[in-house]
Design an enzyme around this catalytic site. Structure first.
Site, short mmCIF file in Angstrom:
data_model
loop_
_atom_site.label_atom_id
_atom_site.label_comp_id
_atom_site.label_asym_id
_atom_site.label_seq_id
_atom_site.Cartn_x
_atom_site.Cartn_y
_atom_site.Cartn_z
N GLY A 1 -13.67 -58.02 -65.95
CA GLY A 1 -12.92 -58.39 -64.75
C GLY A 1 -12.38 -57.16 -64.05
N ASN A 2 -11.44 -57.37 -63.14
CA ASN A 2 -10.80 -56.24 -62.44
C ASN A 2 -9.36 -56.60 -62.09
OD1 ASN A 2 -10.69 -57.32 -59.58
ND2 ASN A 2 -12.87 -57.54 -60.00
N HIS A 3 -8.66 -55.65 -61.50
CA HIS A 3 -7.21 -55.79 -61.30
C HIS A 3 -6.82 -56.50 -60.01
CE1 HIS A 3 -6.01 -53.57 -64.79
NE2 HIS A 3 -6.75 -52.53 -64.45
N ALA B 1 -12.60 -59.44 -54.91
CA ALA B 1 -13.14 -58.29 -55.63
C ALA B 1 -14.19 -58.82 -56.61
CB ALA B 1 -12.02 -57.55 -56.35
#
Ligand code: CTP
Ligand code: CA
Length: 224
Positions: free
Chosen positions: A33-35, A100
């Site tokens: 995943g990402n932030h 994102a």
């Protein structure tokens, strides 16, 4: 909802907004995943709704409450996000892709939890579909399509090449240079580039004020 209030500038318009990260499963308990917090996309969805648009928000996992009057479709992975976007794209007048999206996803998802071993390990990945480029390739001239770009170097040149490659009307460049801009914050500093390569820079401001600026551009574009 505000949808049928004719006095509002986006009354009768349909909007599709993506927000948040995507999670790409590795096994039943792990993901890539990402932030992304989703705050920017949610603020845009809220603002478009307030301006009278009928808003569909396709959102990856976030901690945010759905803005009142916005219809949210919750997704986990890039491929789920693509499927909903393809369903809602042709009816949309306004499309804002602030998610994102993961660029890569595991080739195979393990059905059982992967056990650790003494050796090093790696996970084979394949590219996800570029949702924005896919939609851009079938965009009509009546639709306004907006993408985002996150760059750390050659910011303007990279953002401009994304605008062209994905057939966008506008690209919103998120500055990584300034403190107070980016993933975890409530503020953002953006630069917008259009098809004529005109560049508009905005001050650091709250994400809701940034959303208002982006929506002002959209209203002007649709009136022109
Ligand atoms: N995007 C998308 N689908 C993907 C990847 C990105 O729709 N699989 C969209 C994002 O929502 C954003 C825009 O494309 O609006 C640009 O995303 P970004 O990550 O900045 O660019 P990429 O084209 O993925 O290139 P790179 O990450 O290598 O800079
Ligand atoms: Ca990317």
């Amino acid at each position: 909802s505000n949808y049928l209030q004719p006095s509002l500038p986006l009354a009768g318009k349909k909007a599709l907004v993506t927000a948040g990260p995507t999670y790409e499963a590795i096994d039943p308990v792990r993901f890539i995943g990402n932030h992304s917090s989703g705050k920017m996309g949610y603020a845009i969805a809220e603002r478009l709704q307030a301006l009278g648009a009928q808003v569909t928000l396709v959102a990856g996992p976030t901690a945010l409450a759905t803005p009142p009057g916005v219809s949210k479709l919750a997704v986990t992975s890039a491929s789920e996000m693509l499927a909903y976007c393809e369903q809602h794209f042709s009816a949309a007048d306004i499309i804002v892709m602030s998610a994102a999206v993961a660029d890569y996803t595991p080739i195979e998802v393990a059905t059982q939890k992967i056990k650790k071993k003494d050796s090093e390990m790696s996970i084979p990945l394949k590219k996800t579909v570029d949702i924005l480029a896919t939609l851009g390739s079938t965009k009509s001239s009546e639709q306004v399509l907006i993408g985002f770009a996150l760059e750390t170097n050659n910011e303007l040149a990279n953002a401009l090449s994304k605008l062209k490659r994905k057939n966008l009307d506008y690209i919103v460049l998120n500055s990584m240079q300034d403190a107070g801009a980016g993933f975890a914050t409530d503020t953002n500093k953006i630069t917008v580039i259009d098809r004529q390569e005109q560049i508009q820079s905005f001050e650091l401001k709250s994400k809701s004020a940034v959303a208002a600026d982006i929506c002002t551009l959209i209203v002007k574009h649709l009136q022109a």
